[in-house]
Design an enzyme around this catalytic site. Structure first.
Site, PDB file in Angstrom:
ATOM      1  N   CYS A  40     -19.125  -4.409  23.380  1.00 35.12           N
ATOM      2  CA  CYS A  40     -18.059  -3.358  22.716  1.00 35.12           C
ATOM      3  C   CYS A  40     -17.073  -4.238  21.891  1.00 35.12           C
ATOM      4  O   CYS A  40     -16.162  -5.186  22.468  1.00 35.12           O
ATOM      5  CB  CYS A  40     -17.092  -2.613  23.833  1.00 35.12           C
ATOM      6  SG  CYS A  40     -16.324  -1.597  23.285  1.00 35.12           S
ATOM      7  N   SER A  42     -13.801  -3.616  21.739  1.00 38.24           N
ATOM      8  CA  SER A  42     -12.563  -4.626  22.205  1.00 38.24           C
ATOM      9  C   SER A  42     -13.130  -5.564  23.458  1.00 38.24           C
ATOM     10  O   SER A  42     -12.425  -6.473  22.767  1.00 38.24           O
ATOM     11  CB  SER A  42     -11.912  -3.145  23.262  1.00 38.24           C
ATOM     12  OG  SER A  42     -12.659  -1.733  22.824  1.00 38.24           O
ATOM     13  N   HIS A  45     -12.105  -7.592  20.514  1.00 39.26           N
ATOM     14  CA  HIS A  45     -10.883  -8.187  20.081  1.00 39.26           C
ATOM     15  C   HIS A  45     -10.422  -9.294  20.796  1.00 39.26           C
ATOM     16  O   HIS A  45      -9.657 -10.679  19.868  1.00 39.26           O
ATOM     17  CB  HIS A  45      -9.994  -7.483  20.212  1.00 39.26           C
ATOM     18  CG  HIS A  45     -10.859  -5.981  18.813  1.00 39.26           C
ATOM     19  ND1 HIS A  45     -10.352  -6.326  17.691  1.00 39.26           N
ATOM     20  CD2 HIS A  45     -10.227  -4.660  18.841  1.00 39.26           C
ATOM     21  CE1 HIS A  45     -10.681  -5.325  16.939  1.00 39.26           C
ATOM     22  NE2 HIS A  45     -10.587  -4.162  17.944  1.00 39.26           N
ATOM     23  N   HIS A  61     -16.910  -4.782  30.254  1.00 37.52           N
ATOM     24  CA  HIS A  61     -16.568  -3.296  30.469  1.00 37.52           C
ATOM     25  C   HIS A  61     -17.523  -1.946  31.315  1.00 37.52           C
ATOM     26  O   HIS A  61     -17.382  -1.087  31.292  1.00 37.52           O
ATOM     27  CB  HIS A  61     -15.185  -3.321  29.993  1.00 37.52           C
ATOM     28  CG  HIS A  61     -14.832  -2.998  29.065  1.00 37.52           C
ATOM     29  ND1 HIS A  61     -15.317  -3.643  27.813  1.00 37.52           N
ATOM     30  CD2 HIS A  61     -15.178  -1.640  28.203  1.00 37.52           C
ATOM     31  CE1 HIS A  61     -14.802  -3.231  26.965  1.00 37.52           C
ATOM     32  NE2 HIS A  61     -15.219  -1.959  26.669  1.00 37.52           N
ATOM     33  N   CYS A 163     -18.072   2.993  28.933  1.00 40.21           N
ATOM     34  CA  CYS A 163     -16.991   3.478  27.114  1.00 40.21           C
ATOM     35  C   CYS A 163     -17.173   3.674  26.253  1.00 40.21           C
ATOM     36  O   CYS A 163     -16.484   4.927  26.023  1.00 40.21           O
ATOM     37  CB  CYS A 163     -16.749   1.987  27.106  1.00 40.21           C
ATOM     38  SG  CYS A 163     -15.109   1.424  26.177  1.00 40.21           S
TER      39      CYS A 163
HETATM   40  N1  APR Z   1     -12.899   1.747   5.754  1.00 36.23           N
HETATM   41  C1  APR Z   1     -14.026   2.792   6.030  1.00 36.23           C
HETATM   42  N2  APR Z   1     -14.453   1.867   7.314  1.00 36.23           N
HETATM   43  C2  APR Z   1     -14.742   1.361   7.123  1.00 36.23           C
HETATM   44  C3  APR Z   1     -13.430  -0.019   7.074  1.00 36.23           C
HETATM   45  C4  APR Z   1     -12.845   0.804   6.394  1.00 36.23           C
HETATM   46  N3  APR Z   1     -11.405   0.648   5.723  1.00 36.23           N
HETATM   47  N4  APR Z   1     -12.960  -1.143   7.929  1.00 36.23           N
HETATM   48  C5  APR Z   1     -14.296  -0.330   8.767  1.00 36.23           C
HETATM   49  N5  APR Z   1     -15.685  -0.037   8.671  1.00 36.23           N
HETATM   50  C6  APR Z   1     -16.529   0.590   9.499  1.00 36.23           C
HETATM   51  C7  APR Z   1     -17.015  -0.124   9.489  1.00 36.23           C
HETATM   52  O1  APR Z   1     -18.247  -0.500   8.054  1.00 36.23           O
HETATM   53  C8  APR Z   1     -17.785   0.131  10.225  1.00 36.23           C
HETATM   54  O2  APR Z   1     -18.801   0.951  10.325  1.00 36.23           O
HETATM   55  O3  APR Z   1     -15.973   0.952  10.199  1.00 36.23           O
HETATM   56  C9  APR Z   1     -16.955   0.999  11.744  1.00 36.23           C
HETATM   57  C10 APR Z   1     -16.804   0.218  12.932  1.00 36.23           C
HETATM   58  O4  APR Z   1     -17.657   0.695  13.814  1.00 36.23           O
HETATM   59  P1  APR Z   1     -17.613  -0.704  14.509  1.00 36.23           P
HETATM   60  O5  APR Z   1     -17.416  -2.004  14.273  1.00 36.23           O
HETATM   61  O6  APR Z   1     -19.263  -0.487  15.092  1.00 36.23           O
HETATM   62  O7  APR Z   1     -16.809  -0.896  15.817  1.00 36.23           O
HETATM   63  P2  APR Z   1     -16.570   0.162  16.895  1.00 36.23           P
HETATM   64  O8  APR Z   1     -17.726  -0.362  18.081  1.00 36.23           O
HETATM   65  O9  APR Z   1     -17.405   2.113  16.201  1.00 36.23           O
HETATM   66  O10 APR Z   1     -15.061   0.553  17.278  1.00 36.23           O
HETATM   67  C11 APR Z   1     -14.187   0.706  16.404  1.00 36.23           C
HETATM   68  O11 APR Z   1     -12.933   1.323  18.295  1.00 36.23           O
HETATM   69  O12 APR Z   1     -12.680   0.722  20.396  1.00 36.23           O
HETATM   70  C12 APR Z   1     -12.157   0.907  19.216  1.00 36.23           C
HETATM   71  O13 APR Z   1     -12.245  -1.833  19.833  1.00 36.23           O
HETATM   72  C13 APR Z   1     -12.286  -0.961  18.970  1.00 36.23           C
HETATM   73  O14 APR Z   1     -10.973  -0.893  17.659  1.00 36.23           O
HETATM   74  C14 APR Z   1     -12.081  -0.639  17.608  1.00 36.23           C
HETATM   75  C15 APR Z   1     -12.908   0.451  17.183  1.00 36.23           C
END
Ligand code: APR
Ligand code: ZN
Length: 361
Positions: A40, A42, A45, A61, A163
């Site tokens: 995940c 998180s 992070h 988790h 999650c």
């Molecule tokens: N504008 C638009 N899209 C963006 C931007 C931006 N500035 N920056 C990143 N993205 C997109 C990425 O291309 C990606 O498709 O956001 C998406 C994030 O997806 P993941 O990396 O798969 O993250 P995810 O597991 O979905 O979690 C997102 O939620 O629970 C929280 O900790 C987690 O902070 C994280 C967030």
């Protein structure tokens, strides 16, 4: 007992495979054999030092497994039960547990701070991230933090319900309670955002706008229910564009990135009177969000939810939804790994190449 676990010794270091000592379950605890565990954002992070924690630590988790042994006083679980751990326990005693206004439990908040776990490496304690810790063959968890689920559901992918899937789907259906016919804007189409999209589709949203800088997300986003895809880098005035597109502002928006700039955009693209914007993404520790007060004065609401507003006792129902094909998890599982491939798995996440990677044990 001795178990194999992937341990993080410090932020910005690779996970190390270690043989660690695991104590048996004490009163109110259960020993679980981990069968599948998701990677995940998180966890990432914490790996990157954006969320403070105490090391060495056992992360992970999002998991599913089998109860092997119960400590004294555990009446509602028995060896052989299939379970999904959840970051929000039900202590059943605190003011939060008895309130209909929240899915939180004060114990959940207490467990967000490091404390002694059940694992040791060469006699030295290892913390269990947020009271869980599943990047191991076996783990010991408090029984109040695991949901018993049906035994015919495959561990991979139902671990995702622990999650990511619940965070996204629940935000729409349990927290926002999006009505049929609504317009919804989703910022970030990753492992969380795509679950928000499928929640919005289930709710019967009329328009689902997906915003993502990664153009490669468009096809899966459309498969999950996005009706319009926007690459924000190609739109100079994103929020006014979204206001026009939704006919005066979205009914709901969800920020699934964890970026204060997109959080603000997500607020500003909603309807000025009744728009509701949900912060789901986790921003770096110490970050602030800003808004123009005038943007709130007419009634917009800026809020958030943890674990989609879901309670532990709703997890079995989400597993049913997967088994009945009401929700799709399979298309989101892009990678299956061994425990010793965690470092590669997090690299895939950083590069945006995976949606969900799952370690199967
Ligand atoms: N504008 C638009 N899209 C963006 C931007 C931006 N500035 N920056 C990143 N993205 C997109 C990425 O291309 C990606 O498709 O956001 C998406 C994030 O997806 P993941 O990396 O798969 O993250 P995810 O597991 O979905 O979690 C997102 O939620 O629970 C929280 O900790 C987690 O902070 C994280 C967030
Ligand atoms: Zn409680």
């Amino acid at each position: 007992m001795n178990v194999t676990a992937a341990i993080l010794h410090a932020p910005n270091q690779p996970f190390q495979m270690e043989t660690v000592e695991l104590d048996g379950p004490r009163e109110g605890e259960v020993l679980i054999q981990v069968k599948a565990t998701g990677l995940c954002h998180s966890d990432l992070h914490v790996c990157e030092g954006n969320v403070p924690w105490q090391f060495p630590a056992l992360l992970g988790h999002e998991a599913a497994g089998i109860v092997v042994e119960c400590g004294s006083g555990v009446d509602d679980l028995k060896p052989g039960d299939h379970v999904v751990p959840f970051l929000i326990p039900r202590c059943g005693k605190c003011a939060y547990c008895s309130s209909a206004k929240t899915n939180l439990c004060l114990e959940a908040l207490a467990r967000l701070r490091p404390r002694e776990g059940r694992f040791r490496l060469n006699g030295k304690p290892i913390t269990q991230l947020w009271g869980l810790g599943t990047f191991a063959e076996y783990t010991v968890l408090p029984a109040d933090t695991v949901a018993k689920v049906r035994s015919d559901a495959p561990f991979d992918p139902i671990c995702y319900i622990g999650c990511g899937a619940t965070t996204g789907i629940g935000a729409v259906l349990f927290s926002a309670k999006v009505e049929a016919g609504s317009s919804v804007v989703v910022f970030g189409l990753g492992g969380i955002g795509l679950n928000v999209v499928q929640g919005a589709r289930i709710a019967g949203a009329r328009m689902i706008v997906g915003v993502d800088t990664n153009q490669a997300k468009e096809s899966i986003a459309r498969e999950f229910g996005v009706t319009e895809f926007i690459d924000p880098t190609s739109i100079p005035k994103l929020t006014s564009h979204l206001m026009k597109m939704t006919g005066g502002g979205a009914d709901y928006s969800f920020e699934c990135i964890g970026n204060p700039t997109t959080m603000r955009q997500a607020l500003e693209c909603t309807n000025l009177a009744w728009g509701r914007s949900y912060v789901i993404g986790v921003a770096p520790h110490g970050a602030d969000v800003c808004a123009t007060p005038a943007h709130l004065m007419m009634g917009r609401r800026w809020t958030g939810c943890y674990m989609g507003g879901a309670r532990l006792n709703q997890l079995p129902e989400l597993v049913d939804w997967y088994m009945n094909k009401k929700i799709n998890l399979d298309s989101l599982i892009t990678h299956r790994l061994r425990l010793d491939q965690l470092n590669e798995g997090f690299e895939l996440m950083k590069k945006g190449e995976s949606i969900r990677a799952i370690v199967t044990l």
